[in-house]
Design an enzyme around this catalytic site. Sequence first.
Site, mmCIF file in Angstrom:
data_model
loop_
_atom_site.group_PDB
_atom_site.id
_atom_site.type_symbol
_atom_site.label_atom_id
_atom_site.label_comp_id
_atom_site.label_asym_id
_atom_site.label_seq_id
_atom_site.Cartn_x
_atom_site.Cartn_y
_atom_site.Cartn_z
ATOM 1 N N THR A 57 0.826 -1.199 0.000
ATOM 2 C CA THR A 57 0.000 0.000 0.000
ATOM 3 C C THR A 57 0.864 1.256 0.000
ATOM 4 O O THR A 57 0.401 2.327 -0.394
ATOM 5 C CB THR A 57 -0.938 -0.002 1.227
ATOM 6 O OG1 THR A 57 -1.626 -1.251 1.279
ATOM 7 C CG2 THR A 57 -1.962 1.115 1.158
ATOM 8 N N TYR A 143 5.087 -12.374 5.382
ATOM 9 C CA TYR A 143 3.892 -11.869 4.702
ATOM 10 C C TYR A 143 3.454 -12.915 3.680
ATOM 11 O O TYR A 143 4.122 -13.138 2.680
ATOM 12 C CB TYR A 143 4.201 -10.536 4.035
ATOM 13 C CG TYR A 143 3.026 -9.857 3.357
ATOM 14 C CD1 TYR A 143 1.704 -10.239 3.583
ATOM 15 C CD2 TYR A 143 3.244 -8.797 2.490
ATOM 16 C CE1 TYR A 143 0.650 -9.615 2.963
ATOM 17 C CE2 TYR A 143 2.194 -8.144 1.868
ATOM 18 C CZ TYR A 143 0.902 -8.559 2.100
ATOM 19 O OH TYR A 143 -0.146 -7.922 1.476
ATOM 20 N N LYS A 171 1.885 -12.031 8.791
ATOM 21 C CA LYS A 171 0.756 -11.278 8.249
ATOM 22 C C LYS A 171 0.061 -12.216 7.268
ATOM 23 O O LYS A 171 0.579 -12.512 6.192
ATOM 24 C CB LYS A 171 1.203 -9.996 7.546
ATOM 25 C CG LYS A 171 0.041 -9.239 6.886
ATOM 26 C CD LYS A 171 0.509 -8.050 6.064
ATOM 27 C CE LYS A 171 -0.673 -7.382 5.377
ATOM 28 N NZ LYS A 171 -0.252 -6.254 4.495
ATOM 29 N N ILE A 211 -2.991 -5.906 10.197
ATOM 30 C CA ILE A 211 -2.184 -4.987 9.396
ATOM 31 C C ILE A 211 -3.092 -4.562 8.260
ATOM 32 O O ILE A 211 -3.456 -5.371 7.404
ATOM 33 C CB ILE A 211 -0.889 -5.645 8.912
ATOM 34 C CG1 ILE A 211 -0.047 -6.068 10.128
ATOM 35 C CG2 ILE A 211 -0.093 -4.687 8.033
ATOM 36 C CD1 ILE A 211 1.243 -6.790 9.786
#
Length: 301
Positions: A57, A143, A171, A211
């Site tokens: 992001t 992640y 995550k 997150i």
Amino acid sequence: MTDGTIHLLDPAPFGRVIPAMVTPMTHTGAVDFDAAQRVAKQLVNDGADGILVNGTTGESPTTHMEEKVSLVKAVKEAVSVPVISGAGSNDTAHTVRMVEQTQEAGADAVLVVCPYYSRPSQEGIFCHYQAVDQSADKPIIVYDVPGRTGVKIALETYRRLAELEHVTAVKDATGDIAGAVRKHLETGLTWYSGDDALYLPFLSIGAVGVISVAAHAAAGPMALLAEAFDNGDIEQAQHIARDIAPVIEAMNGTGFQAVMAKAALHERGLIDSTTMRLPNVGPNDAQLIAMHEALADAHLL
């Protein structure tokens, strides 16, 4: 001594509500570090207790090493909560360099995405993280986002990753709640939801927080949701989840999370420029209107 209160959530070492923060840019496309500091401060004021920079992001594929390092330093200077830096690539050597330099810049932890596009074997995935672990001084958050990487991390690989010295958390953006139950229980790693829409369900299976993209606008309600869940008030947690659903849908429903996060900050009056680096383009008028309406529906303006 304790106060005798029962809590359902485990401690969240990097924060419970962690915005995956955008990287503000000027109209010319330069990173706006002053704006990044203002945004980070406001997100913490909103209720965030951790900040992630240099994630997807944050347009990490289009920002350069010196910009990533400077962004970590700027945000660390601005806030007192943990600052995590994205430091992942499909090139292991490049990932190692990013980990080394962002942790030297002051990152409290690094978020390392599973190698994407090249679709390595499970052995290749493990060796990638093993190489990162050997260069790390700070905690590593794995992640796992197969929708972007094209590869899933298997349960047995998770077991091996959990044995590495610095791998401490995950995550999880797999959307696989059933799979997360076993991975979490069998590894003992700290689990974070990587999907706003599954925040509450993930808390129910042992995650400690989220997150988040939606936290660009809804960090306060998301913190209250976790508090309600932690206190056993599931009905209140459900109520909050329903209230913020329009924002979650607006930010994530089209798949352009970074675009819509900048739209949300613009509609909140926190950034003037919504400029993005190609191949992403900033929000158009229709996207800005849709974001404004979603924020209004959720009473977040």
